[in-house]
Design a protein around this motif. Structure first.
Motif, PDB file in Angstrom:
ATOM      1  N   ASP A  82     -13.773  18.366   0.970  1.00 38.60           N
ATOM      2  CA  ASP A  82     -13.595  16.914   1.238  1.00 38.60           C
ATOM      3  C   ASP A  82     -12.252  16.490   0.510  1.00 38.60           C
ATOM      4  O   ASP A  82     -11.552  17.256  -0.249  1.00 38.60           O
ATOM      5  CB  ASP A  82     -14.589  16.264   0.210  1.00 38.60           C
ATOM      6  N   THR A  83     -11.582  15.381   1.358  1.00 32.78           N
ATOM      7  CA  THR A  83     -10.298  14.875   0.694  1.00 32.78           C
ATOM      8  C   THR A  83     -10.473  13.482   0.485  1.00 32.78           C
ATOM      9  O   THR A  83     -11.081  12.897   1.389  1.00 32.78           O
ATOM     10  CB  THR A  83      -9.248  15.288   1.774  1.00 32.78           C
ATOM     11  N   VAL A  84      -9.544  13.018  -0.456  1.00 29.83           N
ATOM     12  CA  VAL A  84      -9.386  11.627  -0.667  1.00 29.83           C
ATOM     13  C   VAL A  84      -7.997  11.352  -0.482  1.00 29.83           C
ATOM     14  O   VAL A  84      -7.194  12.070  -0.681  1.00 29.83           O
ATOM     15  CB  VAL A  84      -9.599  11.199  -2.069  1.00 29.83           C
ATOM     16  N   VAL A  85      -7.857  10.361   0.405  1.00 31.87           N
ATOM     17  CA  VAL A  85      -6.244   9.999   0.772  1.00 31.87           C
ATOM     18  C   VAL A  85      -6.189   8.625   0.132  1.00 31.87           C
ATOM     19  O   VAL A  85      -6.851   7.477   0.204  1.00 31.87           O
ATOM     20  CB  VAL A  85      -6.174   9.758   2.447  1.00 31.87           C
ATOM     21  N   ARG A  86      -4.864   8.573  -0.655  1.00 33.45           N
ATOM     22  CA  ARG A  86      -4.504   7.352  -1.478  1.00 33.45           C
ATOM     23  C   ARG A  86      -2.956   6.943  -0.708  1.00 33.45           C
ATOM     24  O   ARG A  86      -2.254   7.866  -0.552  1.00 33.45           O
ATOM     25  CB  ARG A  86      -4.364   7.429  -2.719  1.00 33.45           C
ATOM     26  N   ASP A  87      -2.801   5.780  -0.405  1.00 29.02           N
ATOM     27  CA  ASP A  87      -1.492   5.326  -0.101  1.00 29.02           C
ATOM     28  C   ASP A  87      -0.439   5.274  -1.424  1.00 29.02           C
ATOM     29  O   ASP A  87      -0.835   4.951  -2.499  1.00 29.02           O
ATOM     30  CB  ASP A  87      -1.411   3.790   0.474  1.00 29.02           C
ATOM     31  N   VAL A  88       0.777   5.842  -0.891  1.00 28.62           N
ATOM     32  CA  VAL A  88       1.812   5.976  -2.037  1.00 28.62           C
ATOM     33  C   VAL A  88       3.075   5.363  -1.391  1.00 28.62           C
ATOM     34  O   VAL A  88       3.078   5.371  -0.324  1.00 28.62           O
ATOM     35  CB  VAL A  88       2.144   7.507  -2.501  1.00 28.62           C
ATOM     36  N   PRO A  89       4.159   4.963  -2.281  1.00 28.62           N
ATOM     37  CA  PRO A  89       5.215   4.352  -1.664  1.00 28.62           C
ATOM     38  C   PRO A  89       6.019   5.053  -0.521  1.00 28.62           C
ATOM     39  O   PRO A  89       6.362   4.523   0.592  1.00 28.62           O
ATOM     40  CB  PRO A  89       6.235   4.363  -3.025  1.00 28.62           C
ATOM     41  N   HIS A  90       5.941   6.407  -0.461  1.00 30.95           N
ATOM     42  CA  HIS A  90       6.513   7.244   0.714  1.00 30.95           C
ATOM     43  C   HIS A  90       5.653   7.865   1.741  1.00 30.95           C
ATOM     44  O   HIS A  90       5.972   8.723   2.361  1.00 30.95           O
ATOM     45  CB  HIS A  90       7.610   8.092   0.052  1.00 30.95           C
ATOM     46  N   GLY A  91       4.266   7.380   1.924  1.00 31.01           N
ATOM     47  CA  GLY A  91       3.378   7.801   2.410  1.00 31.01           C
ATOM     48  C   GLY A  91       1.971   7.868   2.101  1.00 31.01           C
ATOM     49  O   GLY A  91       1.368   6.954   1.811  1.00 31.01           O
ATOM     50  N   SER A  92       1.263   9.162   2.084  1.00 35.13           N
ATOM     51  CA  SER A  92      -0.115   9.436   1.708  1.00 35.13           C
ATOM     52  C   SER A  92      -0.097  10.499   0.789  1.00 35.13           C
ATOM     53  O   SER A  92       0.512  11.544   1.071  1.00 35.13           O
ATOM     54  CB  SER A  92      -1.021   9.549   2.768  1.00 35.13           C
ATOM     55  N   ALA A  93      -0.963  10.457  -0.149  1.00 35.48           N
ATOM     56  CA  ALA A  93      -1.192  11.578  -1.218  1.00 35.48           C
ATOM     57  C   ALA A  93      -2.848  12.079  -0.935  1.00 35.48           C
ATOM     58  O   ALA A  93      -3.813  11.304  -0.558  1.00 35.48           O
ATOM     59  CB  ALA A  93      -1.213  11.062  -2.562  1.00 35.48           C
TER      60      ALA A  93
END
Length: 278
Positions: free
Chosen positions: A228-239
């Protein structure tokens, strides 16, 4: 196998999992290389995603690492041997790689869950809403960049797996575009919520003592839960987050948020009421 200049997030994930298996077995890269009869450089390239690995070598590594989870190994083999060139590849070199990595992740997902606080998630945005979101970017995008992002977003909206969205009332009330665009966006949410594989729940403003939805979250289900993967928004894209401890925490967080949100029927009633108020 030839080396890659820029591995995708999926290729990097395979590399990370192979390194984790080796480290859990207490083996060094040099020892792993000796087991395969290859150089240390080749193991380093495999574990950094710069080089692929064949099914035979992957299974040999899993055996040497004493990994007895056959379902997990099979999922890794699927990742290693996948040669999919999806629709998102036409945007390579035109959009940030995080856009393409998320599209690839969604393509292989078994399910997806979103928590949204300020914006309707990209999967359910109308074209006007998406354009308004991207238009607010600082620094501003050129007309060509804006059109590319909107076109990519619209192409990414094929929801073929179970999708659960928990969205705060704030995101439904904020007018990202004008009144007409907001009304059309709420109408699309209502339409999508009627699909058998889509569940939309709303967190109302009048919920007392709610502090669990401080930020957005996208949770994407892999072939097995370890992937599984969690995607979080960061200033320069996605983590992209995928440590087992963090995945467990995000699973718990989603279920707690889901438990205090309105049920799907009451959520549709609230969305419909907000639409009529516009």
């Amino acid at each position: 196998m030839p080396t890659r200049r820029e591995p995708t997030a999926r290729q990097l994930r395979l590399a990370v999992e192979l390194r984790r298996l080796r480290e859990a077995a207490g083996l060094t890269a040099r020892q792993a290389a000796a087991m395969l009869g290859v150089s240390n450089v080749q193991i380093s390239q495999i574990e950094s995603g710069l080089s692929g690995v064949s099914e035979q070598r992957l299974r040999r590594l899993a055996s040497h690492y004493a990994c007895e989870d056959e379902e997990f190994v099979h999922a890794l083999v699927e990742m290693a041997t996948d040669r999919t060139r999806g629709w998102w590849e036409e945007y390579r070199g035109l959009l940030p790689t995080s856009f393409l990595d998320l599209s690839e992740l969604n393509h292989h997902a078994l399910f997806r869950r979103d928590v949204a606080i300020l914006y309707v998630p990209g999967l359910l945005q109308t074209e006007d809403y998406a354009r308004a979101v991207f238009s607010g970017r600082v620094p501003e995008l050129t007309h060509e960049e804006l059109d590319l992002r909107v076109r990519h977003r619209m192409a990414s909206q094929q929801i073929t797996v179970p999708y659960e969205l928990v969205i705060h009332e704030a995101a439904l009330r904020i007018r990202v575009g004008d009144r007409g665009a907001s009304r059309a966006q709420l109408a699309k949410l209502l339409e999508c919520s009627e699909a058998d594989n889509v569940t939309v729940r709303v967190i109302p403003f009048d919920l007392d003592g709610f502090a669990r939805a401080a930020s957005t979250m996208t949770y994407v289900g892999g072939a097995v839960s370890k992937l599984d993967t969690v995607v979080r928004d960061v200033p320069h894209g996605s983590a992209f987050i995928h440590s087992e401890a963090q995945l467990g925490a995000f699973r718990t967080r989603f279920r707690k948020v889901e438990a205090v949100s309105l049920d799907p029927e009451r959520s549709r009633d609230l969305i419909n009421r907000l639409s009529k108020e516009l």
